[in-house]
Design a protein around this motif. Structure first.
Motif, PDB file in Angstrom:
ATOM      1  N   LYS A   2       0.844  -1.195   0.000  1.00 55.64           N
ATOM      2  CA  LYS A   2       0.000   0.000   0.000  1.00 55.64           C
ATOM      3  C   LYS A   2       0.880   1.246   0.000  1.00 55.64           C
ATOM      4  O   LYS A   2       1.797   1.381   0.805  1.00 55.64           O
ATOM      5  N   ILE A   4       1.363   5.390   0.418  1.00 55.61           N
ATOM      6  CA  ILE A   4       0.810   6.467   1.228  1.00 55.61           C
ATOM      7  C   ILE A   4       0.940   7.754   0.432  1.00 55.61           C
ATOM      8  O   ILE A   4       2.029   8.076  -0.056  1.00 55.61           O
ATOM      9  N   LYS A   5      -0.163   8.494   0.293  1.00 55.70           N
ATOM     10  CA  LYS A   5      -0.106   9.776  -0.403  1.00 55.70           C
ATOM     11  C   LYS A   5       0.200  10.865   0.614  1.00 55.70           C
ATOM     12  O   LYS A   5      -0.547  11.051   1.580  1.00 55.70           O
ATOM     13  N   LEU A   6       1.309  11.576   0.402  1.00 51.54           N
ATOM     14  CA  LEU A   6       1.694  12.661   1.295  1.00 51.54           C
ATOM     15  C   LEU A   6       0.920  13.920   0.952  1.00 51.54           C
ATOM     16  O   LEU A   6       0.389  14.062  -0.151  1.00 51.54           O
ATOM     17  N   ASN A  13       6.265   4.715  -0.553  1.00 55.42           N
ATOM     18  CA  ASN A  13       6.236   3.285  -0.267  1.00 55.42           C
ATOM     19  C   ASN A  13       6.817   3.091   1.135  1.00 55.42           C
ATOM     20  O   ASN A  13       8.015   3.298   1.337  1.00 55.42           O
ATOM     21  N   PRO A  14       5.996   2.701   2.116  1.00 58.29           N
ATOM     22  CA  PRO A  14       6.500   2.557   3.493  1.00 58.29           C
ATOM     23  C   PRO A  14       7.668   1.573   3.615  1.00 58.29           C
ATOM     24  O   PRO A  14       8.505   1.710   4.496  1.00 58.29           O
ATOM     25  N   ASP A  54       1.151  13.563   7.659  1.00 61.78           N
ATOM     26  CA  ASP A  54       1.867  12.511   6.939  1.00 61.78           C
ATOM     27  C   ASP A  54       2.480  11.521   7.910  1.00 61.78           C
ATOM     28  O   ASP A  54       2.405  10.305   7.722  1.00 61.78           O
ATOM     29  N   ARG A  57      -0.065   9.189   9.222  1.00 63.63           N
ATOM     30  CA  ARG A  57      -0.442   8.177   8.235  1.00 63.63           C
ATOM     31  C   ARG A  57       0.649   7.115   8.108  1.00 63.63           C
ATOM     32  O   ARG A  57       0.354   5.921   7.995  1.00 63.63           O
ATOM     33  N   ILE A  58       1.912   7.531   8.127  1.00 64.31           N
ATOM     34  CA  ILE A  58       3.033   6.587   8.033  1.00 64.31           C
ATOM     35  C   ILE A  58       3.042   5.664   9.251  1.00 64.31           C
ATOM     36  O   ILE A  58       3.206   4.453   9.134  1.00 64.31           O
ATOM     37  N   SER A  61       0.223   3.176   9.039  1.00 62.98           N
ATOM     38  CA  SER A  61       0.519   2.160   8.033  1.00 62.98           C
ATOM     39  C   SER A  61       1.505   1.135   8.589  1.00 62.98           C
ATOM     40  O   SER A  61       1.350  -0.060   8.383  1.00 62.98           O
ATOM     41  N   ARG A  65       0.882  -2.977   9.226  1.00 63.53           N
ATOM     42  CA  ARG A  65       1.603  -3.833   8.291  1.00 63.53           C
ATOM     43  C   ARG A  65       1.972  -5.156   8.949  1.00 63.53           C
ATOM     44  O   ARG A  65       2.454  -5.184  10.080  1.00 63.53           O
TER      45      ARG A  65
END
Length: 72
Positions: A2, A4-6, A13-14, A54, A57-58, A61, A65
């Motif tokens: 998945k 992540i849109k900053l 890409n995490p 951001d 969100r990171i 994620s 994961r």
């Protein structure tokens, strides 16, 4: 994986992240930048500016994961 849109519009890409600095508001990637091509010294990791949203969100994620033996 998945993405992540900053807030900046970049897709992240995490799995490519080395770490995220909430103090400096930077996301650092695992692949380093070669700053001296003659001696191939790696001085720093390439990073992008991130916002507090951001970083949240990171972190979310990363928490969601699934860790496997196949990731490097």
């Amino acid at each position: 994986m998945k993405m992540i849109k900053l807030d900046s519009g970049y897709l992240l890409n995490p799995a490519a992240l080395a770490y995220v600095s909430s103090d400096a508001m930077l996301a650092y990637f695992k692949r380093p930048v070669i700053t001296n091509k003659n001696s191939y010294q790696t001085v720093r990791c390439f990073g992008v500016n991130v916002t507090e949203a951001d970083i949240e969100r990171i972190a979310a994620s990363a928490a969601n994961r699934e860790v496997t033996d196949y990731e490097q």
